[in-house]
Design an enzyme around this catalytic site. Structure first.
Site: not given
Lengths: 605, 605
Positions: A98, A220, A393
């Site tokens: 991204h 992540d 996130h």
């Protein structure tokens, strides 16, 4: 014992080689993939992961990191890419997840040194192109637009782009089909059930991969320490709406220039409340232009005004979008807070919304900006006093959902400081991944993967950080950074001493030399030397204008040190320097309990 | 028009005088009290408030502040006390509210310059004495122990000490009876309903004062931005108890050395779980000794061991109390995290509890310590992942309770950054104090109080900060600090140039001088000068060992600058310096887009 026989061809003292050979050899037997994190494992930022087979190498993401206050004068930090340069011929491509700087910010730096194709979604490549153009590498860059759902063949790797929700549109996770199984690299993600652009995370594809079997998940870890699920981006809409309603004067909305979903909501609300939109800050202006040209941001150009014209409207007629959410001293927000902005002004009755997270290390700078804005009479909303920000996130429950969708055999937490990686590892264990199959690794380690095993090999100098100050190609050495920190804590003092030779040719004093012992190696090293002019330069230690007495005393000490040296000693520059340094250090330490860095300079005449 | 007639005796250009005269005059008519915050209003730390009538002056608290990373090399920050020194004869006493460094840490600094009595509770004075002894002022200090409930006559002021709960025992608020009414200064407090030492905040006295009428309240704003009520100190007991139960190896408990209620709980739990207590860190050892000698800490000496002996016991037999909760690089915890501690070691299976708040600005340092501890295999509990800390400062509801108990006519929030003061002002408004009666002021402003009015007068240089580096009496000038910051961001470069006179007396070149125009003011300024040796010293700019070419080029540029100067210019040191500085700056800026601080030195021979 093929391993041994092949190794015999090489020096056994090279342990790097030993490991590589061992690994390559195992590969040739079982097939294997090596993962080498060059950045992002052990810190927030500069995300970069290498996936490598015997024949082929791909890189996922090329991010930079911004420095903290413990790195004075450093502009940017890039991952060290020597590992890639040494293997240039194997590299089949760079894949971008991204368009955030911690994932694409080092792309120009990398492409100046490597000529490899770059795969990314439309918006990601468009944002990356801006910086490539700036650094003059756009022309030669091989940018290959890849839509979510697309598949790319890269030697041993087949990469599939899978759409995920994040704070910027067009974000993807990447599934790599390799000779030994499927590896999924998530990029940044959350499971937003009501995304602003209506595009959900592609759980169907993730679930299908899980059913088929995933060998390794690299996921992540940014918010691994947060409990629960991260709320939808949409959840801040009502809060911002209320703030619009309550604000009678100017409204300033600050966020990251890449938070395009946030910016879309700001623009939508400005429209609802009939305020014109002024955009301040170069990166914000660029991103708004790029994203709206590509259709990722919906905005009526008639509602946009130049920030320079904002003052021409009534305060209640405008909303100003700006950067500076981290208290960056040169940002529009920080300048306005101190009344130093050339054309934007915060006045009593204005409202400022800081719609972004606080990056650890920036608390003090942000606090200072808030204090100054309040002193100017502004009302302030921020993460800690209103629901004006939501993370892009996933929190613990999002991360567990990703783990449960994919049910990987092995798990490697990525993106985060060590504490975040450890927490993510605990989450993986809590959903049933066997502890031995979870690896916590850091930059520069090598994660060696076979269909049955996952092993981590220690650091071998494969990675590091490149600190950049000034031109992008100029690296700042660690030793220079250490000097800077020491300079800032102690200051510097440079005593400069002219040493005169007493016996210039043709004077009547040359007879003195005969009194000195002669031992054969003498050229003119036995010539008597006397201290002439002595100067002292100092910065960051004492205020020179108010410390004449101290400096005079230091000059006297310097002179007497030299006078007490033998002529032989005076000829040895290092001895003169050491003696002066020692004497001055003792003097300042006794006088002030402080010792600056002392660098004596001896000039001979 | 008494004001005017008196003022006519003075210069009207001195606005300070103007204001003071105006105020003094009003005082003589109505009676008044001035409040001058010398520290703590606009920052966390260095709390110090002056209360002054025409005849008498008292000071509440003398705190210091610790520097942030934007003040490299600064050890401590004291309030500037020139305002007190100029009024020494009026000062009737210093009153201390409790024994935290942000309230007593500047006492030694103040007592070296002022000879005034100091009033405080037993524990507060005992803790303060340690530092006074260290700085050699304990002998002359007039320390007057004052118990909660006691009253002290100090000229126009009668001070009553009122017990409040806080994270350290023996804390008080102070009620000042003045000629114009009662002023209450809270110090730090919360309303802990189940305090560890069983001593409640004296709400009865506070309520009585409220009934009788309070003119002004100055109240702690530290936690004004937190909603709700701060939980009891006791609330962490169960969490820590569980951690004791779950820990099979060594247990490290870190907190502030002054958090004596916390330390009491740690000691009690160590006793319950049959672990011996080792105390690490000088301030912690001192405070534990002082507090237990005075009966503020209950501890069986048989359960204490020397931290140096901790390794002689089984890991499950000891608990180590230590400082370092803020990630201070020289603290025991930070040293252990990096395996650099001389005798304490963190090993896999050990548990570390960081039982303290994160002071803004320290997030990064604390994060680093946590990461390193995790790398050593420790389990870590901290404020953000477990209920191991509770604040000693009241939150919004505590602050409202204080306001409602006292129902003051005027309100001044104290102790906090501007944003905390503003929030506290909002809370005061929410409980019904009229907005005009609430004043948000900062250090150095003057709050002028009469029975009917409260006005804030602007800054007049009455206050400031004294940055200390090294011996406590050595102040660091602002300009030196600016130099340090610039040094750390850019580095320094010192070109040293020897200029030789070409025409020593008695040589055959003196005739050249005749070719130069003579204009009368020449002594020997027309003598030709040539550049001799040129050296360059640099630190924090480039790594000298790897930049020989760059430095050689810089030397060449320096030489050619001098060669291009006229002989007259060469005699003007400033011109030589400016020209060299300019040329090198252009050179480095072009080469590297960086410019170090450049300080050329010209030595004449």
């Amino acid at each position: 014992m093929a391993v041994r026989s092949r190794l015999n061809n090489y020096s056994m003292t090279d342990s790097t080689l030993l490991n590589n050979e061992k690994i390559n050899n195992e590969k040739s037997v079982n097939g294997s993939v090596s993962m080498i994190p060059l950045g992002g494992l052990g810190e927030f930022g500069m995300n970069m992961m290498v996936y490598e087979t015997e024949n082929d190498l791909i890189v996922i993401d090329t991010g930079f990191m911004l420095p903290n206050s413990d790195m004075p004068g450093v502009d940017l930090i890039f991952p060290d890419i020597h590992y890639l340069i040494e293997r240039q011929e194997k590299i089949r491509g760079i894949l971008l997840t991204h368009g955030h700087e911690d994932h694409i910010g080092a792309l120009a730096y990398v492409l100046r040194q490597l000529d490899v194709p770059v795969y990314g979604t439309q918006l990601t490549l468009a944002i990356a192109s801006g910086r490539l153009r700036e650094y003059g590498v756009l022309g030669k860059a091989q940018l290959k637009t890849t839509a979510p759902g697309d598949t790319v063949e890269l030697g041993d790797f087949t990469a599939e782009f899978i759409h995920v929700t994040h704070s910027i549109p067009d974000s993807v996770a990447i599934a790599l089909r390799t000779p030994i199984g499927v590896i999924v690299h998530t990029g940044d993600f959350k499971f937003d059930m009501t995304p602003i652009d209506g595009k959900l995370s592609d759980v169907q594809t993730l679930a299908r991969l899980g059913s088929e079997g995933v060998l390794m998940l690299a996921s992540d870890s940014t918010n691994a320490e947060r409990p629960g699920q991260t709320p939808s981006e949409r959840s801040i809409y009502d809060t911002i709406d209320h703030i619009f309603q309550r604000t009678e004067q100017k409204l300033f909305l600050c966020t990251f220039s890449s938070s395009l979903h946030r910016i879309q909501q700001f623009i939508d609300l400005a429209n609802v409340h009939r305020r014109l939109v002024a955009v301040s800050g170069r990166s914000l202006i660029n991103n708004v232009r790029t994203a709206s040209e590509l259709g990722y941001l919906h905005l009526n150009p008639d509602h946009l005004i130049d920030a320079r014209d904002a003052a021409m409207f009534q305060p209640h007629e405008v909303v100003i979008l700006s950067t500076g959410s981290q208290g960056e001293p040169r940002s529009a927000l920080a300048l306005m807070a101190l009344d130093n902005h050339p054309f934007l002004k915060v006045e009593p009755g204005d409202t400022v919304v800081i719609s972004a997270r606080i990056i650890p290390g920036n608390e003090k700078a942000i606090g200072n900006v808030r204090n100054h804005l309040l002193r100017r009479g502004a009302k302030i909303y921020h993460e800690r006093n209103a629901d004006v920000h939501v993370s892009g996130h996933g929190s613990s429950e999002d991360l567990k959902l990703m783990l449960n969708l994919l049910q990987p055999k092995f798990f490697l937490p990525v993106h985060g400081e060590y504490q975040n990686l450890v927490r993510h590892a605990e989450l993986a264990e809590s959903v049933g991944i066997p502890r031995d199959n979870i690896k916590v690794a850091e930059d520069g380690e090598l994660i060696h993967l076979t269909p049955e095993t996952c092993e981590v090999f220690g650091r071998e100098g494969r990675s590091g950080r490149v600190l950049v100050d000034g031109k992008p190609e100029i690296e700042l050495e660690d030793i220079v950074l250490r000097d800077r920190i020491q300079l800032s804590e102690e200051g510097i003092l440079v005593p400069i001493i002219v040493l005169h030779s007493d016996t210039p040719t043709g004077t009547n004093e040359e007879g003195n030399a005969e009194n000195l012992p002669t031992d054969g190696d003498a050229d003119n090293t036995k010539t008597a030397l006397n201290a002439g002019q002595i100067e002292i330069i100092s910065r960051g230690f004492v205020y020179m204008d108010k410390s004449e007495e101290l400096i005079e005393k230091a000059k006297e000490i310097t002179r007497s040190v030299i006078e007490n040296l033998s002529d032989e000693q005076k000829h040895e520059t290092e001895i003169v320097q050491d003696e002066i340094r020692g004497a001055l250090r003792r003097f300042f330490s006794k006088q002030m309990q402080r010792t600056p860095l002392i660098f004596p300079v001896v000039m001979r005449v």
